[in-house]
Write a protein that holds these residues in place. Sequence first.
Motif, PDB file in Angstrom:
ATOM      1  N   ARG A   1       0.829  -1.207   0.000  1.00  0.00           N
ATOM      2  CA  ARG A   1       0.000   0.000   0.000  1.00  0.00           C
ATOM      3  C   ARG A   1       0.865   1.260   0.000  1.00  0.00           C
ATOM      4  NH1 ARG A   1      -4.552  -0.417   4.387  1.00  0.00           N
ATOM      5  NH2 ARG A   1      -4.509  -2.500   3.467  1.00  0.00           N
ATOM      6  N   ASP A   2       1.937   1.227   0.792  1.00  0.00           N
ATOM      7  CA  ASP A   2       2.865   2.360   0.824  1.00  0.00           C
ATOM      8  C   ASP A   2       3.574   2.511  -0.521  1.00  0.00           C
ATOM      9  OD1 ASP A   2       2.133   2.470   3.470  1.00  0.00           O
ATOM     10  OD2 ASP A   2       4.173   2.652   4.238  1.00  0.00           O
ATOM     11  N   TRP A   3       3.987   1.375  -1.103  1.00  0.00           N
ATOM     12  CA  TRP A   3       4.732   1.448  -2.355  1.00  0.00           C
ATOM     13  C   TRP A   3       3.866   1.985  -3.489  1.00  0.00           C
ATOM     14  CZ3 TRP A   3       9.332   2.199  -3.723  1.00  0.00           C
ATOM     15  CH2 TRP A   3       9.724   2.021  -5.053  1.00  0.00           C
ATOM     16  N   GLU A   4       2.598   1.653  -3.487  1.00  0.00           N
ATOM     17  CA  GLU A   4       1.696   2.170  -4.521  1.00  0.00           C
ATOM     18  C   GLU A   4       1.646   3.696  -4.475  1.00  0.00           C
ATOM     19  OE1 GLU A   4      -3.015   1.804  -5.924  1.00  0.00           O
ATOM     20  OE2 GLU A   4      -2.256   0.608  -4.240  1.00  0.00           O
ATOM     21  N   LEU A   5       1.603   4.257  -3.270  1.00  0.00           N
ATOM     22  CA  LEU A   5       1.609   5.706  -3.092  1.00  0.00           C
ATOM     23  C   LEU A   5       2.925   6.297  -3.591  1.00  0.00           C
ATOM     24  CD1 LEU A   5       0.280   8.282  -1.671  1.00  0.00           C
ATOM     25  CD2 LEU A   5       1.780   7.691   0.254  1.00  0.00           C
ATOM     26  N   ILE A   6       4.044   5.678  -3.192  1.00  0.00           N
ATOM     27  CA  ILE A   6       5.362   6.167  -3.591  1.00  0.00           C
ATOM     28  C   ILE A   6       5.509   6.130  -5.110  1.00  0.00           C
ATOM     29  CG2 ILE A   6       7.834   5.640  -3.510  1.00  0.00           C
ATOM     30  CD1 ILE A   6       7.318   4.569  -0.626  1.00  0.00           C
ATOM     31  N   GLU A   7       5.122   5.033  -5.705  1.00  0.00           N
ATOM     32  CA  GLU A   7       5.267   4.863  -7.152  1.00  0.00           C
ATOM     33  C   GLU A   7       4.482   5.940  -7.910  1.00  0.00           C
ATOM     34  OE1 GLU A   7       5.537   0.848  -9.814  1.00  0.00           O
ATOM     35  OE2 GLU A   7       3.734   1.122  -8.608  1.00  0.00           O
ATOM     36  N   LYS A   8       3.239   6.154  -7.528  1.00  0.00           N
ATOM     37  CA  LYS A   8       2.425   7.174  -8.193  1.00  0.00           C
ATOM     38  C   LYS A   8       3.022   8.562  -7.997  1.00  0.00           C
ATOM     39  CE  LYS A   8      -2.038   4.765  -7.961  1.00  0.00           C
ATOM     40  NZ  LYS A   8      -3.387   4.750  -7.321  1.00  0.00           N
ATOM     41  N   GLY A   9       3.511   8.827  -6.803  1.00  0.00           N
ATOM     42  CA  GLY A   9       4.105  10.137  -6.523  1.00  0.00           C
ATOM     43  C   GLY A   9       5.370  10.385  -7.324  1.00  0.00           C
ATOM     44  N   MET A  10       6.179   9.350  -7.500  1.00  0.00           N
ATOM     45  CA  MET A  10       7.417   9.486  -8.268  1.00  0.00           C
ATOM     46  C   MET A  10       7.132   9.715  -9.745  1.00  0.00           C
ATOM     47  SD  MET A  10      10.027   9.326  -6.282  1.00  0.00           S
ATOM     48  CE  MET A  10      10.217   9.067  -4.513  1.00  0.00           C
TER      49      MET A  10
ATOM     50  N   GLY B   1      27.855   7.241   5.940  1.00  0.00           N
ATOM     51  CA  GLY B   1      26.641   6.460   5.774  1.00  0.00           C
ATOM     52  C   GLY B   1      26.904   5.125   5.097  1.00  0.00           C
ATOM     53  N   GLY B   2      25.895   4.273   5.102  1.00  0.00           N
ATOM     54  CA  GLY B   2      25.994   2.959   4.474  1.00  0.00           C
ATOM     55  C   GLY B   2      24.700   2.620   3.764  1.00  0.00           C
ATOM     56  N   GLY B   3      24.562   1.350   3.385  1.00  0.00           N
ATOM     57  CA  GLY B   3      23.394   0.934   2.629  1.00  0.00           C
ATOM     58  C   GLY B   3      22.675  -0.249   3.240  1.00  0.00           C
ATOM     59  N   LYS B   4      21.386  -0.387   2.904  1.00  0.00           N
ATOM     60  CA  LYS B   4      20.562  -1.521   3.297  1.00  0.00           C
ATOM     61  C   LYS B   4      19.822  -2.037   2.061  1.00  0.00           C
ATOM     62  CE  LYS B   4      19.209   0.027   8.015  1.00  0.00           C
ATOM     63  NZ  LYS B   4      19.186  -1.224   8.801  1.00  0.00           N
ATOM     64  N   ASP B   5      19.448  -3.298   2.105  1.00  0.00           N
ATOM     65  CA  ASP B   5      18.575  -3.826   1.071  1.00  0.00           C
ATOM     66  C   ASP B   5      17.174  -3.246   1.278  1.00  0.00           C
ATOM     67  OD1 ASP B   5      17.694  -5.301  -1.074  1.00  0.00           O
ATOM     68  OD2 ASP B   5      17.715  -7.235  -0.032  1.00  0.00           O
ATOM     69  N   THR B   6      16.403  -3.146   0.188  1.00  0.00           N
ATOM     70  CA  THR B   6      15.046  -2.603   0.252  1.00  0.00           C
ATOM     71  C   THR B   6      14.086  -3.632  -0.307  1.00  0.00           C
ATOM     72  OG1 THR B   6      16.012  -0.422  -0.213  1.00  0.00           O
ATOM     73  CG2 THR B   6      13.602  -0.613  -0.297  1.00  0.00           C
ATOM     74  N   TRP B   7      13.136  -4.075   0.503  1.00  0.00           N
ATOM     75  CA  TRP B   7      12.173  -5.085   0.101  1.00  0.00           C
ATOM     76  C   TRP B   7      10.812  -4.437  -0.131  1.00  0.00           C
ATOM     77  CZ3 TRP B   7      12.892  -9.744   4.032  1.00  0.00           C
ATOM     78  CH2 TRP B   7      14.221 -10.215   3.948  1.00  0.00           C
ATOM     79  N   ILE B   8      10.269  -4.629  -1.328  1.00  0.00           N
ATOM     80  CA  ILE B   8       8.899  -4.212  -1.610  1.00  0.00           C
ATOM     81  C   ILE B   8       8.041  -5.463  -1.584  1.00  0.00           C
ATOM     82  CG2 ILE B   8       7.361  -3.027  -3.194  1.00  0.00           C
ATOM     83  CD1 ILE B   8       9.651  -1.318  -2.036  1.00  0.00           C
ATOM     84  N   LEU B   9       7.143  -5.542  -0.641  1.00  0.00           N
ATOM     85  CA  LEU B   9       6.319  -6.741  -0.479  1.00  0.00           C
ATOM     86  C   LEU B   9       5.230  -6.784  -1.548  1.00  0.00           C
ATOM     87  CD1 LEU B   9       5.873  -6.838   3.406  1.00  0.00           C
ATOM     88  CD2 LEU B   9       7.637  -7.936   2.009  1.00  0.00           C
ATOM     89  N   ARG B  10       4.954  -7.998  -2.006  1.00  0.00           N
ATOM     90  CA  ARG B  10       3.913  -8.189  -3.023  1.00  0.00           C
ATOM     91  C   ARG B  10       2.511  -8.145  -2.419  1.00  0.00           C
ATOM     92  NH1 ARG B  10       5.326 -10.508  -7.996  1.00  0.00           N
ATOM     93  NH2 ARG B  10       7.512 -11.095  -8.222  1.00  0.00           N
ATOM     94  N   ARG B  11       2.404  -8.472  -1.141  1.00  0.00           N
ATOM     95  CA  ARG B  11       1.078  -8.497  -0.504  1.00  0.00           C
ATOM     96  C   ARG B  11       1.227  -8.032   0.949  1.00  0.00           C
ATOM     97  NH1 ARG B  11       2.526 -13.709  -1.736  1.00  0.00           N
ATOM     98  NH2 ARG B  11       1.125 -13.621  -3.518  1.00  0.00           N
ATOM     99  N   GLU B  12       0.144  -7.547   1.489  1.00  0.00           N
ATOM    100  CA  GLU B  12       0.146  -7.068   2.887  1.00  0.00           C
ATOM    101  C   GLU B  12       0.550  -8.201   3.821  1.00  0.00           C
ATOM    102  OE1 GLU B  12      -0.208  -3.983   3.770  1.00  0.00           O
ATOM    103  OE2 GLU B  12      -0.817  -3.232   1.810  1.00  0.00           O
ATOM    104  N   GLY B  13       1.383  -7.863   4.800  1.00  0.00           N
ATOM    105  CA  GLY B  13       1.892  -8.880   5.711  1.00  0.00           C
ATOM    106  C   GLY B  13       3.153  -9.503   5.183  1.00  0.00           C
ATOM    107  N   GLY B  14       3.256  -9.630   3.848  1.00  0.00           N
ATOM    108  CA  GLY B  14       4.502 -10.045   3.225  1.00  0.00           C
ATOM    109  C   GLY B  14       4.785 -11.513   3.168  1.00  0.00           C
ATOM    110  N   GLU B  15       3.963 -12.357   3.785  1.00  0.00           N
ATOM    111  CA  GLU B  15       4.269 -13.776   3.798  1.00  0.00           C
ATOM    112  C   GLU B  15       3.793 -14.472   2.517  1.00  0.00           C
ATOM    113  OE1 GLU B  15       3.548 -16.011   7.351  1.00  0.00           O
ATOM    114  OE2 GLU B  15       3.452 -14.212   8.563  1.00  0.00           O
ATOM    115  N   VAL B  16       4.505 -15.517   2.145  1.00  0.00           N
ATOM    116  CA  VAL B  16       4.161 -16.273   0.953  1.00  0.00           C
ATOM    117  C   VAL B  16       2.814 -16.959   1.135  1.00  0.00           C
ATOM    118  CG1 VAL B  16       4.861 -18.197  -0.510  1.00  0.00           C
ATOM    119  CG2 VAL B  16       6.577 -16.664   0.437  1.00  0.00           C
TER     120      VAL B  16
END
Length: 485
Positions: free
Chosen positions: A83-92, A470-485
């Motif tokens: 849900r958050d990523w959908e907002l970010i994507e549209k905004g970008m 500073g450093g870096g982290k991996d970024t995971w975009i979940l396919r579904r809410e909760g994120g579990e398979v």
Amino acid sequence: MLIPYPTEPFFDEMFMQAGEPRLHYAEFYRRLRRFTAEELKEKHETAQLSFLRQGITFTVYNNEIGTERAMPFDFIPIIIPPRDWELIEKGMIQRSEALNLFLEDIYGEQHIIRDRVIPKELIMNNPYYYHKQVKGIDIPLNNHIFLAGIDLIRDDQGKYHILEDNLRNPSGMSYVYQNRYVMRQVYPELFARHSIHPLEHQLVHLYQALLDHTPQSFSFSSSPCAVLLTPGMYNSAYYDHVFLAQQMGIPLVEGRDLTVVDDVVYMKTIRGLRRVDIIYRRIDDDFLDPLHFRKDSVLGVSGLLSAYRKGNVAILNGIGNGVADDKAIYAYVPDMIRYYLNEDPILSNVETYRLTERLEREWVLDHLEELVVKNVGASGGYDMLIGPHATGEEIDRFRLKIMQQPHQYIAQPTIRLSRAPSFQNERFYPCHVDLRVFVIRGRNTHVLPGGLSRVALKEGSLVVNSSQGGGGKDTWILRREGGEV
């Protein structure tokens, strides 16, 4: 293993105020707690060595001396629910479209200036405004922004804000891929039962967008030739250049590998000259062509601008993009969105004080200890004041700078950046984070699912740039809410 973690009044990406993990982090947290302290230490060291062995480094410049360093890596990812990523994507997508329309306008009819949406002097006095060189050029797709790197933050309420637009030569995409590679190699257990958008085929979009910019003058008797133009191995982002050229399967060239004959660009090969149709350049405008920009440049190609003006070669990102990612122009991007798209901004700016305005400048000068002050032409965390962390001497020095050159600086409130846990020096502690999102623009616009999560590994620091610790982290975009398979 339990994670001892201090709770303070910041928005935490992983934990709620009660200390419980957020829903989309719950499965990750359960698996993380199964590691022993010794296992975490061993995996952390293995991850750092992986970056070193692969030559994943950056250059820190101090007193004009460059020092190579391995990119610091932290294994706790930033996890973003769909849900958050959908907002970010549209905004970008919205923001990059408005910025491109702005560039097309100011190098064309300049409606936004005539309608007094943006002050004329802010454009005309901008050091990155190349009106003489760029005005009137018919570029493929009317697209000035092939790749944007837009920096995103969250405040203490968890609300997203755009911090900065990078439209010239945004770097860091290679680190997105290497962060994921190291995570899968060293911490495979953490990926179990998580449904994450993969990165494996995303660079197909980058390559296709590159080819979408093939000039109209191209002869379809052969395939278009695209190259990545680098300043060379001593550039701080050279690893990025090598990675992207390899992944897209295009030659990595330096200025000396190219020549211009009769307003056509050619690459020198062992079989003779080969015409070049598209240049993905990672060289700043000033160094592209010594005939039209800096005469002392040995990085660019003489005659390149003439070939560009004649429509014989596409240069990506476009020349003169810096006028749109200037930190003073940043304050007007919401106005651009309303002006060109007739829409309200989906993602808001950080409040910005324009120091060329007398009343705003006077207020800022009286409140420097509360604010962040940035040089509009600097990057990488250089020439920046963070008021709450500054000494009296530093504040006085910036007060003088602002009084002498108010057009050179902007000021912003000190945002309480969101935090996430990091594991360094064999312990967990909270660090401030931001996210660089990459927007790929060709015939279609595509947002890379994830991005470069940057983390201020110095405890208490607000500066996430690798050049400032500073450093870096991996970024995971979940396919579904909760994120579990």
